[in-house]
Design a protein around this motif. Structure first.
Motif, PDB file in Angstrom:
ATOM      1  N   ARG A 173       4.122  -3.295 -10.453  1.00  0.00           N
ATOM      2  CA  ARG A 173       4.944  -2.227  -9.816  1.00  0.00           C
ATOM      3  C   ARG A 173       3.989  -1.055  -8.974  1.00  0.00           C
ATOM      4  N   GLU A 174       4.508  -0.572  -7.783  1.00  0.00           N
ATOM      5  CA  GLU A 174       3.766   0.538  -7.161  1.00  0.00           C
ATOM      6  C   GLU A 174       3.918   1.587  -7.998  1.00  0.00           C
ATOM      7  N   ASP A 175       2.822   2.610  -8.013  1.00  0.00           N
ATOM      8  CA  ASP A 175       3.034   3.955  -8.546  1.00  0.00           C
ATOM      9  C   ASP A 175       2.428   4.818  -7.468  1.00  0.00           C
ATOM     10  N   PHE A 176       3.146   6.109  -7.597  1.00  0.00           N
ATOM     11  CA  PHE A 176       2.555   7.336  -6.504  1.00  0.00           C
ATOM     12  C   PHE A 176       1.593   8.305  -7.324  1.00  0.00           C
ATOM     13  N   ALA A 177       0.786   7.777  -8.254  1.00  0.00           N
ATOM     14  CA  ALA A 177      -0.165   8.651  -8.815  1.00  0.00           C
ATOM     15  C   ALA A 177      -1.180   8.754  -7.677  1.00  0.00           C
ATOM     16  N   SER A 178      -1.733   9.883  -7.763  1.00  0.00           N
ATOM     17  CA  SER A 178      -2.558  10.588  -6.801  1.00  0.00           C
ATOM     18  C   SER A 178      -4.003   9.612  -7.037  1.00  0.00           C
ATOM     19  N   TYR A 179      -4.413   9.097  -5.744  1.00  0.00           N
ATOM     20  CA  TYR A 179      -5.853   8.589  -5.745  1.00  0.00           C
ATOM     21  C   TYR A 179      -6.233   8.084  -4.558  1.00  0.00           C
ATOM     22  N   GLY A 180      -7.335   8.594  -4.149  1.00  0.00           N
ATOM     23  CA  GLY A 180      -8.016   8.376  -2.779  1.00  0.00           C
ATOM     24  C   GLY A 180      -7.211   8.551  -1.740  1.00  0.00           C
ATOM     25  N   GLN A 181      -7.119   7.704  -0.724  1.00  0.00           N
ATOM     26  CA  GLN A 181      -6.289   8.093   0.518  1.00  0.00           C
ATOM     27  C   GLN A 181      -5.137   6.777   0.453  1.00  0.00           C
ATOM     28  N   ARG A 182      -4.070   7.469   0.142  1.00  0.00           N
ATOM     29  CA  ARG A 182      -2.910   6.758   0.161  1.00  0.00           C
ATOM     30  C   ARG A 182      -2.620   6.003   1.774  1.00  0.00           C
ATOM     31  N   LEU A 183      -2.234   4.629   1.789  1.00  0.00           N
ATOM     32  CA  LEU A 183      -1.782   3.742   2.767  1.00  0.00           C
ATOM     33  C   LEU A 183      -0.519   4.318   3.351  1.00  0.00           C
ATOM     34  N   ASP A 184      -0.609   4.991   4.397  1.00  0.00           N
ATOM     35  CA  ASP A 184       0.394   5.585   5.349  1.00  0.00           C
ATOM     36  C   ASP A 184       1.445   4.495   5.761  1.00  0.00           C
ATOM     37  N   TYR A 185       2.643   4.937   5.738  1.00  0.00           N
ATOM     38  CA  TYR A 185       3.744   4.053   6.898  1.00  0.00           C
ATOM     39  C   TYR A 185       3.338   4.582   8.197  1.00  0.00           C
ATOM     40  N   GLY A 186       3.702   3.614   8.825  1.00  0.00           N
ATOM     41  CA  GLY A 186       3.209   3.927  10.535  1.00  0.00           C
ATOM     42  C   GLY A 186       3.647   2.606  11.392  1.00  0.00           C
ATOM     43  N   THR A 187       3.684   2.825  12.554  1.00  0.00           N
ATOM     44  CA  THR A 187       3.786   1.721  13.448  1.00  0.00           C
ATOM     45  C   THR A 187       2.446   1.519  14.064  1.00  0.00           C
ATOM     46  N   LEU A 188       1.946  -0.019  13.847  1.00  0.00           N
ATOM     47  CA  LEU A 188       0.607  -0.404  14.484  1.00  0.00           C
ATOM     48  C   LEU A 188       1.161  -0.912  15.762  1.00  0.00           C
ATOM     49  N   TYR A 189       0.456  -0.578  16.769  1.00  0.00           N
ATOM     50  CA  TYR A 189       0.484  -1.402  18.147  1.00  0.00           C
ATOM     51  C   TYR A 189      -0.642  -2.540  18.218  1.00  0.00           C
ATOM     52  N   LYS A 190      -0.411  -3.254  19.203  1.00  0.00           N
ATOM     53  CA  LYS A 190      -1.488  -4.121  19.288  1.00  0.00           C
ATOM     54  C   LYS A 190      -2.947  -3.600  19.254  1.00  0.00           C
ATOM     55  N   GLY A 191      -3.837  -3.923  18.421  1.00  0.00           N
ATOM     56  CA  GLY A 191      -5.149  -3.551  18.354  1.00  0.00           C
ATOM     57  C   GLY A 191      -5.125  -2.328  17.309  1.00  0.00           C
ATOM     58  N   ASP A 192      -4.133  -1.526  16.750  1.00  0.00           N
ATOM     59  CA  ASP A 192      -4.288  -0.641  15.901  1.00  0.00           C
ATOM     60  C   ASP A 192      -4.868  -1.001  14.484  1.00  0.00           C
TER      61      ASP A 192
END
Length: 228
Positions: A173-192
């Protein structure tokens, strides 16, 4: 008197003889009739016997006919089945789109749509915020991952792209504990490309087994990273 008596006796004798001859004649006539009836009946009996014998003879071939007729059930050809040659589509490193393409931690695994690389798995981690607690019997594990869009369609990247299985085949189960750089939600265009950490709460004594990566909801091929 004597003459009369003699005459009467002769007449009586003559009558008796006449009766006897008549009786013989009747007996002979009856015998003749019986013989004639027998003679006339004999051809009929012989004819009937001959007719019966003929019928029996003509019936005999019909009775034996089924024996000489081939058994259709035994002579019928056994049905044949045609089976298409089975083909093992294969999964993993074969690159077959029917299954996930596999790799190990530290390897970049590519499909037509994207690439994923699990850079490292930190187990256990200490949250940066003292208020973040995994709870009794649990600990935190962090997965650092890089994802790149290789396709023409936009890729919605984020933590929901990851499905983590433990070594007992249960899901982490994913947790929101603070650690490092959290993977952000976002749109990746080709090559991103995007890189970040995802934290999971894991029962003590359990380890991450696999990490499946798939950001689309269509027929995109998944990527499976073997953690062990």
């Amino acid at each position: 008197m004597k003459t009369t008596a003699r005459t009467m006796g002769l007449a009586l004798l003559a009558g008796t003889m006449t009766l006897g001859m008549s009786a013989c004649t009747q007996v002979e006539g009856g015998a003749s009739q019986a013989t004639s009836a027998a003679n006339s009946a004999a051809p009929s009996v012989a004819s009937a016997a001959s007719s019966a014998a003929g019928e029996a003879t003509s019936a005999a071939p019909n009775a034996t006919s089924p024996a000489s007729t081939p058994d259709q059930s035994s002579s019928a050809a056994a049905p044949t089945t045609s089976e298409s040659p089975s083909s093992d589509t294969g999964t993993g490193d074969s690159g077959d789109a029917s299954g996930p393409k596999t790799g190990k931690v530290g390897e970049e695994v590519k499909t037509k749509e994207m690439s994923a690389k699990v850079n490292k798995i930190a187990d256990p981690i200490t949250p940066e915020n003292d208020f973040d607690k995994p709870g009794n019997g649990n600990h935190y594990v962090a997965v650092n991952i890089t994802m790149t869009n290789l396709g023409d369609k936009n890729l919605n990247a984020g933590t929901t792209c990851l499905k983590v299985k433990l070594d007992d085949n249960t899901s982490a189960r994913e947790d929101f504990a603070s650690y490092g750089q959290r993977l952000d939600y976002g749109t990746l265009y080709k090559g991103d490309t995007t890189t970040g950490d995802v934290v999971y709460k894991v029962p003590n004594g359990k380890k991450i087994k696999t990490i499946d990566v798939k950001c689309g909801y269509g027929d995109e091929q998944a990527i499976r990273i073997q953690a062990k």
